[in-house]
Structures are given as structure tokens and as C-alpha cells.
Design a protein around this motif. Structure first.
Motif, PDB file in Angstrom:
ATOM      1  N   TYR A 147      11.417  21.549  26.752  1.00  9.40           N
ATOM      2  CA  TYR A 147      11.774  20.465  25.787  1.00  9.40           C
ATOM      3  C   TYR A 147      11.076  20.561  24.421  1.00  9.40           C
ATOM      4  O   TYR A 147       9.713  20.294  24.566  1.00  9.40           O
ATOM      5  CB  TYR A 147      11.788  19.126  26.416  1.00  9.40           C
ATOM      6  CG  TYR A 147      12.663  19.093  27.392  1.00  9.40           C
ATOM      7  CD1 TYR A 147      13.993  18.410  27.577  1.00  9.40           C
ATOM      8  CD2 TYR A 147      12.376  19.082  29.029  1.00  9.40           C
ATOM      9  CE1 TYR A 147      14.554  18.123  28.377  1.00  9.40           C
ATOM     10  CE2 TYR A 147      13.269  19.214  30.068  1.00  9.40           C
ATOM     11  CZ  TYR A 147      14.340  18.376  29.787  1.00  9.40           C
ATOM     12  OH  TYR A 147      15.257  18.203  30.769  1.00  9.40           O
ATOM     13  N   THR A 148      11.681  21.372  23.771  1.00 13.46           N
ATOM     14  CA  THR A 148      11.002  21.542  21.995  1.00 13.46           C
ATOM     15  C   THR A 148      12.053  21.099  21.374  1.00 13.46           C
ATOM     16  O   THR A 148      13.194  20.995  21.452  1.00 13.46           O
ATOM     17  CB  THR A 148      10.603  22.799  22.017  1.00 13.46           C
ATOM     18  OG1 THR A 148      11.743  23.709  22.181  1.00 13.46           O
ATOM     19  CG2 THR A 148       9.629  23.260  23.166  1.00 13.46           C
ATOM     20  N   GLU A 149      11.379  20.891  20.070  1.00 16.17           N
ATOM     21  CA  GLU A 149      12.122  20.364  18.846  1.00 16.17           C
ATOM     22  C   GLU A 149      13.055  21.657  18.474  1.00 16.17           C
ATOM     23  O   GLU A 149      14.331  21.155  18.005  1.00 16.17           O
ATOM     24  CB  GLU A 149      11.355  20.259  17.639  1.00 16.17           C
ATOM     25  CG  GLU A 149      10.488  19.029  17.629  1.00 16.17           C
ATOM     26  CD  GLU A 149      11.293  17.570  17.569  1.00 16.17           C
ATOM     27  OE1 GLU A 149      12.409  17.630  16.994  1.00 16.17           O
ATOM     28  OE2 GLU A 149      11.024  16.875  18.148  1.00 16.17           O
ATOM     29  N   ALA A 150      12.853  22.966  18.720  1.00 17.16           N
ATOM     30  CA  ALA A 150      13.777  23.928  18.506  1.00 17.16           C
ATOM     31  C   ALA A 150      15.211  23.932  19.250  1.00 17.16           C
ATOM     32  O   ALA A 150      16.169  24.231  18.864  1.00 17.16           O
ATOM     33  CB  ALA A 150      13.130  25.228  18.782  1.00 17.16           C
ATOM     34  N   ASN A 151      14.938  23.368  20.562  1.00 20.25           N
ATOM     35  CA  ASN A 151      16.232  23.216  21.428  1.00 20.25           C
ATOM     36  C   ASN A 151      16.714  21.831  21.690  1.00 20.25           C
ATOM     37  O   ASN A 151      17.006  21.418  22.726  1.00 20.25           O
ATOM     38  CB  ASN A 151      16.043  23.920  22.656  1.00 20.25           C
ATOM     39  CG  ASN A 151      14.990  23.582  23.489  1.00 20.25           C
ATOM     40  OD1 ASN A 151      13.963  22.628  22.948  1.00 20.25           O
ATOM     41  ND2 ASN A 151      14.591  24.287  24.616  1.00 20.25           N
ATOM     42  N   LYS A 152      16.280  21.204  20.703  1.00 16.50           N
ATOM     43  CA  LYS A 152      16.509  19.449  20.735  1.00 16.50           C
ATOM     44  C   LYS A 152      18.114  19.527  21.247  1.00 16.50           C
ATOM     45  O   LYS A 152      18.422  18.491  22.008  1.00 16.50           O
ATOM     46  CB  LYS A 152      16.346  18.866  19.623  1.00 16.50           C
ATOM     47  CG  LYS A 152      16.258  17.155  19.680  1.00 16.50           C
ATOM     48  CD  LYS A 152      15.641  16.588  18.499  1.00 16.50           C
ATOM     49  CE  LYS A 152      15.808  15.120  18.637  1.00 16.50           C
ATOM     50  NZ  LYS A 152      15.150  14.592  17.216  1.00 16.50           N
ATOM     51  N   GLU A 153      19.098  20.029  20.506  1.00 15.32           N
ATOM     52  CA  GLU A 153      20.523  19.666  20.904  1.00 15.32           C
ATOM     53  C   GLU A 153      20.696  20.250  22.367  1.00 15.32           C
ATOM     54  O   GLU A 153      21.618  19.469  23.114  1.00 15.32           O
ATOM     55  CB  GLU A 153      21.099  20.816  20.040  1.00 15.32           C
ATOM     56  CG  GLU A 153      21.288  20.003  18.572  1.00 15.32           C
ATOM     57  CD  GLU A 153      21.798  18.646  18.503  1.00 15.32           C
ATOM     58  OE1 GLU A 153      22.918  18.171  19.200  1.00 15.32           O
ATOM     59  OE2 GLU A 153      21.220  17.909  17.795  1.00 15.32           O
ATOM     60  N   ALA A 154      20.290  21.277  23.111  1.00 16.54           N
ATOM     61  CA  ALA A 154      20.436  21.920  24.232  1.00 16.54           C
ATOM     62  C   ALA A 154      19.710  20.420  25.311  1.00 16.54           C
ATOM     63  O   ALA A 154      20.525  20.505  26.141  1.00 16.54           O
ATOM     64  CB  ALA A 154      19.867  22.838  24.339  1.00 16.54           C
ATOM     65  N   SER A 155      18.606  19.917  24.985  1.00 14.64           N
ATOM     66  CA  SER A 155      18.028  18.996  25.546  1.00 14.64           C
ATOM     67  C   SER A 155      18.750  17.768  25.740  1.00 14.64           C
ATOM     68  O   SER A 155      18.938  17.291  26.919  1.00 14.64           O
ATOM     69  CB  SER A 155      16.553  18.876  24.988  1.00 14.64           C
ATOM     70  OG  SER A 155      15.787  19.813  25.062  1.00 14.64           O
ATOM     71  N   ARG A 156      19.418  17.401  24.700  1.00 15.40           N
ATOM     72  CA  ARG A 156      20.328  16.384  24.798  1.00 15.40           C
ATOM     73  C   ARG A 156      21.789  16.563  25.512  1.00 15.40           C
ATOM     74  O   ARG A 156      22.092  15.774  26.412  1.00 15.40           O
ATOM     75  CB  ARG A 156      20.897  16.081  23.359  1.00 15.40           C
ATOM     76  CG  ARG A 156      21.781  14.588  23.161  1.00 15.40           C
ATOM     77  CD  ARG A 156      21.973  14.299  21.775  1.00 15.40           C
ATOM     78  NE  ARG A 156      22.675  13.086  21.719  1.00 15.40           N
ATOM     79  CZ  ARG A 156      22.813  12.373  20.604  1.00 15.40           C
ATOM     80  NH1 ARG A 156      22.350  12.810  19.568  1.00 15.40           N
ATOM     81  NH2 ARG A 156      23.366  11.050  20.551  1.00 15.40           N
ATOM     82  N   ILE A 157      22.294  17.821  25.629  1.00 17.94           N
ATOM     83  CA  ILE A 157      23.337  17.998  26.463  1.00 17.94           C
ATOM     84  C   ILE A 157      22.836  17.949  27.914  1.00 17.94           C
ATOM     85  O   ILE A 157      23.583  17.713  28.744  1.00 17.94           O
ATOM     86  CB  ILE A 157      23.690  19.523  26.331  1.00 17.94           C
ATOM     87  CG1 ILE A 157      24.504  19.534  24.841  1.00 17.94           C
ATOM     88  CG2 ILE A 157      24.722  19.943  27.369  1.00 17.94           C
ATOM     89  CD1 ILE A 157      24.925  20.866  24.313  1.00 17.94           C
TER      90      ILE A 157
END
Length: 211
Positions: A147-157
Motif C-alpha cells: 500500500y503506497t501512494e504510487a498504487n493508491k488507485e489499485a489499493s482503493r479497488i
């Protein structure tokens, strides 16, 4: 153009509104992303310029909360009508879910009489597969995904899918196989409460007051 209502945000919108004393608005946004809830969200943005999705993200200022309270006060009769419709929709959904579970169990009873082993055990294979996939996804979300800022959208999904698997898929399996009389009683009480809420809203609407 008003922003569409984000279904995944609804679980956070209603509690946030209720915390601010906006019970009438909270009641409208407490369930699924229905047409009525979307229309109210559009009306709010039209009258106040506030995107209701910002409530879920905690982006509403004190001034905007004041605007929402004024909006609720000035549009009570309109909101009561939407609230009444939402209660009716919730009641119908509860009745349909109760009927669906009863039909599913009746179907499985008939399937157990079939000579084909796969037909008799299909529901168990299906439930087992879904349960294993759910726990595998939980393991991935908890210990593998970064969970990083770079993959924030993936984390939300991932958060949305995880919420669906736990709140819908796994919950449905548990209720189907392990539903008890206590659970049935709870459903009956919920239907009763929704019915009473509809009647109460009708009275409030006739009197022109707030529920």
C-alpha cells in the motif's frame, strides 16, 4: 454536471451525515445507490455546490456542513418523500432476499433427491470455492499487496473488492448454511421496523414535520 453517486462511498456517507445531526439526509443515503439517492445528491450539488461524495472522504468544511443543515431544513417535504421511497425500497429488498433464500433452500432440497452426485453437491463445491478464493484474497490484501501512494488507485479497488467479498459473498454463504432462528427473527424485526418507519414518515409528511 453533478457528479454521479459513488456506491462504494455510501457506507461512509450516512454515518457522517447522522453524526452532524442530518438524520433526514442520512436516511436517504443509508442503503444502495438508488435513483432517489442520486436525485437528492444532484439536488444538493445544484443548491449548495457540495458533492455528496466529499462527505465520505471527509472533505466537507464547517461552512458546508452549515449549508447542508440549511438545505435539509428548507427541503423537508421533498426529502421526506424520498425517505419514504427509500424505506419502501428497503422493505421490498428485505422481502425479496428472504424469499430468495427460501427458494434456494427449497431448490437444494430438490437437488438432494437427484441421482447425479455433482448436482447434489454443486452448492457445496461452489460455496467452498468462493470461501477459499475469499480467504486467498484476504491473505493477498493483508500480506502481499504493497500500500503506497504510487498504487493508491489499485489499493482503493482492493478495498472495495475486499468489502464486497466479506460483506456480501462470505456473509451470504454463512447465512445460507448457518442461518438460525435468531437470524430469521432479526430479519423479521428489520422488516417490521422498516414498515413502521414508512408509516411514521407518512404521518410526518402529512403533518409537514421532520421525522
Amino acid at each position: 454536471m453533478p457528479a454521479p453517486l459513488i456506491a462504494a462511498a455510501l457506507s461512509a456517507i450516512a454515518p457522517a451525515l447522522a453524526k452532524q445531526g442530518l438524520d433526514l439526509l442520512s436516511g436517504i443515503f443509508r442503503g444502495a445507490a438508488t435513483k432517489g439517492a442520486q436525485e437528492v445528491a444532484e439536488l444538493i450539488e445544484e443548491k449548495t455546490g457540495i458533492d455528496i461524495n466529499d462527505v465520505a472522504d471527509n472533505k466537507v468544511t464547517e461552512e458546508q456542513w452549515g449549508q447542508l443543515k440549511e438545505f435539509e431544513l428548507q427541503n423537508q417535504s421533498i426529502l421526506l418523500e424520498y425517505r419514504q421511497q427509500e424505506d419502501a425500497n428497503d422493505l421490498e429488498r428485505e422481502r425479496m432476499l428472504h424469499a430468495d433464500r427460501a427458494d434456494a433452500r427449497a431448490m437444494q432440497t430438490d437437488a438432494m433427491k437427484n441421482d447425479d452426485v455433482f448436482v447434489r453437491r454443486f452448492i457445496y463445491f461452489y460455496a467452498t470455492a468462493l470461501t477459499l478464493l475469499t480467504f486467498a484474497f484476504i491473505f493477498y490484501a493483508s500480506f502481499v499487496h504493497q500500500y503506497t501512494e504510487a498504487n493508491k488507485e489499485a489499493s482503493r479497488i482492493i478495498d472495495t473488492v475486499l468489502g464486497f467479498l466479506l460483506g456480501v459473498t462470505l456473509s451470504a454463504i454463512i447465512q445460507y448454511f448457518f442461518g438460525s432462528s435468531a437470524g430469521s427473527k432479526s430479519k423479521e424485526e428489520k422488516i417490521k421496523n422498516l414498515t413502521e418507519s414508512i408509516q411514521s414518515d407518512k404521518i410526518q409528511l402529512q403533518e409537514g414535520g421532520k421525522p
